[in-house]
Every structure is written in structure tokens, then in C-alpha cells.
Design a protein around this motif. Structure first.
Motif, PDB file in Angstrom:
ATOM      1  N   LYS A 193      22.279  34.974  20.924  1.00  0.00           N
ATOM      2  CA  LYS A 193      22.100  36.705  19.931  1.00  0.00           C
ATOM      3  C   LYS A 193      23.359  37.277  19.942  1.00  0.00           C
ATOM      4  CE  LYS A 193      16.973  36.824  21.413  1.00  0.00           C
ATOM      5  NZ  LYS A 193      16.969  36.021  21.437  1.00  0.00           N
ATOM      6  N   PRO A 194      23.977  37.236  19.128  1.00  0.00           N
ATOM      7  CA  PRO A 194      25.971  37.587  19.256  1.00  0.00           C
ATOM      8  C   PRO A 194      25.848  38.309  18.212  1.00  0.00           C
ATOM      9  CG  PRO A 194      25.978  35.518  18.305  1.00  0.00           C
ATOM     10  CD  PRO A 194      24.254  35.174  18.652  1.00  0.00           C
ATOM     11  N   ASP A 195      26.309  39.770  18.702  1.00  0.00           N
ATOM     12  CA  ASP A 195      26.639  40.565  17.034  1.00  0.00           C
ATOM     13  C   ASP A 195      28.034  39.845  16.340  1.00  0.00           C
ATOM     14  OD1 ASP A 195      24.924  42.182  17.748  1.00  0.00           O
ATOM     15  OD2 ASP A 195      25.751  43.193  19.618  1.00  0.00           O
ATOM     16  N   LEU A 196      28.272  39.099  17.214  1.00  0.00           N
ATOM     17  CA  LEU A 196      30.335  38.481  17.304  1.00  0.00           C
ATOM     18  C   LEU A 196      30.178  37.319  17.223  1.00  0.00           C
ATOM     19  CD1 LEU A 196      33.080  39.447  15.290  1.00  0.00           C
ATOM     20  CD2 LEU A 196      33.323  40.620  17.740  1.00  0.00           C
ATOM     21  N   LYS A 251      29.678  48.373  23.242  1.00  0.00           N
ATOM     22  CA  LYS A 251      30.256  46.237  23.115  1.00  0.00           C
ATOM     23  C   LYS A 251      29.239  45.430  22.474  1.00  0.00           C
ATOM     24  CE  LYS A 251      33.206  46.953  27.572  1.00  0.00           C
ATOM     25  NZ  LYS A 251      33.719  47.193  28.957  1.00  0.00           N
ATOM     26  N   ALA A 252      30.186  45.087  21.496  1.00  0.00           N
ATOM     27  CA  ALA A 252      29.661  44.172  20.446  1.00  0.00           C
ATOM     28  C   ALA A 252      29.290  42.132  21.021  1.00  0.00           C
ATOM     29  CB  ALA A 252      30.372  43.816  19.560  1.00  0.00           C
ATOM     30  N   ARG A 253      28.411  41.932  21.981  1.00  0.00           N
ATOM     31  CA  ARG A 253      28.144  41.025  22.321  1.00  0.00           C
ATOM     32  C   ARG A 253      28.685  39.366  21.302  1.00  0.00           C
ATOM     33  NH1 ARG A 253      23.147  40.804  25.358  1.00  0.00           N
ATOM     34  NH2 ARG A 253      23.009  38.042  24.093  1.00  0.00           N
ATOM     35  N   ALA A 254      29.928  39.004  21.975  1.00  0.00           N
ATOM     36  CA  ALA A 254      30.448  37.967  21.429  1.00  0.00           C
ATOM     37  C   ALA A 254      29.729  36.627  22.066  1.00  0.00           C
ATOM     38  CB  ALA A 254      32.238  38.150  21.280  1.00  0.00           C
ATOM     39  N   GLU A 275      29.515  38.224  11.068  1.00  0.00           N
ATOM     40  CA  GLU A 275      30.586  38.164  11.635  1.00  0.00           C
ATOM     41  C   GLU A 275      31.699  37.353  11.851  1.00  0.00           C
ATOM     42  OE1 GLU A 275      31.706  41.581  10.831  1.00  0.00           O
ATOM     43  OE2 GLU A 275      30.381  42.951   9.716  1.00  0.00           O
ATOM     44  N   PHE A 284      24.968  34.106  10.329  1.00  0.00           N
ATOM     45  CA  PHE A 284      26.143  35.342  11.728  1.00  0.00           C
ATOM     46  C   PHE A 284      27.176  35.420  10.326  1.00  0.00           C
ATOM     47  CE2 PHE A 284      24.689  31.499  13.765  1.00  0.00           C
ATOM     48  CZ  PHE A 284      23.911  31.852  14.713  1.00  0.00           C
TER      49      PHE A 284
END
Length: 340
Positions: free
Chosen positions: A253-256, A173-176, A276, A274
Motif C-alpha cells: 500500500k505505498p504512496d511512493l 512521511k510517504a510510505r515508500a 508516484e 502507482f
């Protein structure tokens, strides 16, 4: 195969997909009163029809691929895509990345034409197209239906070569982090889907630009941390605001990063920090970002409604079509690559 698994199927591109098979498939299409068109990418009307009939996610793949299209009275009734360029799907990293392997799909036939020879003919012609381009094996990726897998086995001799769980296909799961300016209806909708594990996203933060943003209440209910980054225009420069916003998002610290009704333009530094970033825009956007018109499934052409007033502009223009697009964010407003 169960619904929990998805298979990649392979087809040997041997003499079964030579010139004779190609000619016979074309004859079957002609016998049904259809015309056949082969092209790189596809015209606007066909791409819009693909989205309209098959759910909104295939036109990007067709746009990146070679296509064979069956038409009746000028309207598309079936298509098959092959040899796409630039796709980065997780399930193509194995066999799909090997030399000599060409990708088949997406592939679809209008409901009124299903059960006719159009589908098998398009399948054969596309596989012939891969063979003509020097591929020795076709990969039919992400087949999640047992009935569809049986169809490919029957019609072209496909066999399974790779199997994935749904989790393996989507990855962790992406951290959004969600950025929202309005009522937060899209944030609440996404939150509901993530609570049901329908999408591979974990919402770790919400950033709003107003203390009174309704989305904050939903975030509190979910236990999601909220950051308010308001632009005090009289006392704060745009550069200072952009820096404050970037730091607020980075703290999660998001991935998305998801823009769901976010009304501020983002600067170059934010986009570099960022990479993404997805935006939900309330209008149809063309797959070619340079275009300022877009074709519809009925053959009509509309202006592209970009900017913050897209819905209002469409209504004022009397547009017979109104929809939405998800696209990657670039410095050019509402011109990033369209995903859905």
C-alpha cells in the motif's frame, strides 16, 4: 525566525518596481562589466551552472520560469527566476495561489560576485518583470534563513506573510516501496537517511528480483519486509511477471515507489496503478525530455546516456562529466520529468 521555520515573504509591486527602477538596475549590471539576458526558461549551460553552484535542485524551477541572467565573458554569474508555471509545492497552496500574486525565485549569485550590485539588480529586474506581467504582489517562498530574510527586507521591502514548520512543508512521511536489482547501495543510503529522519519517507517494503540480492540483508537489519519477484524467463511470460510484480508492490500500500537500481522496464498498467514513481538514473538527463544532448556548466555539450549501461557508456565515451538524476517514471525510458 529560527532554523525550524520557513517563511513566505511578500513584496508589494508598486511604483518602486516601475520602468525607472528597471533602467537603473540594468545600468548597475552594465557598470560591472556584465551583460544581461532575459528569457523564458534558460539555456543548457545556465541550467547546468545553477545545479553545479547551488546544489542540484533549482534548475527545474528555472526551467519552468522566466529568467534574468547576468553574464561575464559569456559565463553566467547570477540569475533570478520569476513567474514559474506548473509548480506544485505545498508552500505555494496558500497565498501563492491567489490572483495577482506572482512567484519570485529561485535566485542566486556566484560566490565571486556576491556582495556586488549584481544580486540587488537581478532581484529588482525580476520584480519589475512580475509587475510588467500584471502582478500586484510578489511572493518569495520558503525562506529558511534569517540572514536571507533580512536581505529581502532591506533590498525590496519584503515582509513575512506565512510561516511553516519543516514538517508542514513536507507533509506526512510517504510510505515508500523500493525496487532494487543490484547491490542495494542506494537502498542502504536511503535507509540511513530515513533512520535519521533526514527525508520525509518511511520505507515499508523492498522488492528485489533475486534471492541473493545484497539489499535484503540491510532490509532485515531494519525490520523492513522484503518480497522477491524473480522473472523465470523460460517458464514465465512477461505479462505474468508484470502482474506478479504489480501485486507484490500493491501489497505494501505505498504512496511512493522508488526505483534504486531497478533494471526492469515497467508496463503501462504498473504506471497507472502507482502514479508516484521516481527513478534514480546514473547520468545527467536534460530537463527537456525530447533532447538527446545536454549542456554542462563549462559550456560543453554531451550526449545523454540513457539505459542500463549509462555509467559504462559515459566512461567509454571519455565523458568529462558524470552524475546522476532523479526523475519521474513514464513509459519512455529515462525521459520522465527531471526533479534533481
Amino acid at each position: 525566525m529560527t532554523a525550524a521555520y520557513v517563511d513566505n515573504l511578500a513584496v508589494a509591486l508598486d511604483e518602486r518596481f516601475g520602468d525607472r527602477a528597471y533602467a537603473m538596475a540594468r545600468q548597475r549590471v552594465d557598470a560591472l562589466g556584465c551583460t544581461l539576458e532575459g528569457c523564458k526558461s534558460a539555456d543548457d549551460r545556465t541550467l547546468a551552472w545553477i545545479d553545479f553552484v547551488f546544489g542540484g535542485t533549482w534548475s527545474r524551477e528555472a526551467f519552468c520560469a522566466h529568467n534574468v541572467i547576468a553574464r561575464r565573458d559569456g559565463a553566467p554569474v547570477g540569475f533570478a527566476s520569476y513567474a514559474p508555471e506548473g509548480l506544485r509545492f505545498r508552500w505555494l497552496r496558500g497565498m501563492g495561489s491567489k490572483p495577482g500574486v506572482g512567484i519570485f525565485g529561485p535566485f542566486g549569485v556566484d560566490e565571486a560576485a556576491r556582495g556586488t550590485a549584481i544580486g540587488p539588480a537581478l532581484l529588482t529586474i525580476a520584480l519589475c518583470g512580475l509587475r510588467r506581467r500584471g502582478f500586484t504582489t510578489a511572493l518569495i517562498p520558503a525562506v529558511g534563513s534569517e540572514r536571507l530574510a533580512e536581505y529581502y527586507v532591506r533590498e525590496c521591502g519584503a515582509h513575512p506573510v506565512e510561516r511553516f514548520t519543516r514538517e508542514e512543508m513536507t507533509g506526512a512521511k510517504a510510505r515508500a516501496v523500493v525496487l532494487a536489482s543490484g547491490n542495494g547501495t542506494n537502498f542502504r543510503a536511503l535507509a540511513g537517511e530515513t533512520a535519521r529522519s533526514s527525508v520525509p519517507v518511511e520505507i515499508v517494503g523492498l522488492v528485489v528480483n533475486s534471492e541473493t540480492a545484497p539489499a535484503r540483508e540491510r532490509a532485515r537489519e531494519m525490520g523492513v519486509e522484503t518480497s522477491v519477484v524473480a522473472w523465470e524467463r523460460g517458464a514465465q511470460t512477461r505479462r505474468r511477471y508484470d502482474t506478479k510484480l504489480r501485486k507484490a508492490v500493491a501489497s505494501f500500500k505505498p504512496d511512493l515507489v522508488l526505483l534504486l537500481g531497478w533494471m526492469h522496464l515497467l508496463d503501462k498498467t504498473f504506471l497507472e496503478a502507482f502514479p508516484e514513481i521516481l527513478n534514480l538514473h546514473p547520468a545527467f538527463l536534460p530537463l527537456d525530455p525530447a533532447r538527446d544532448t545536454i549542456g554542462m556548466p563549462d559550456g560543453s555539450t554531451l550526449p545523454v546516456f540513457r539505459g542500463p549501461r549509462a555509467i559504462r557508456d559515459a566512461i567509454e565515451a571519455g565523458s568529462p562529466w558524470i552524475g546522476a538524476s532523479v526523475h519521474r517514471v513514464t513509459l519512455e525510458t529515462d525521459r520522465g520529468p527531471v526533479i534533481v
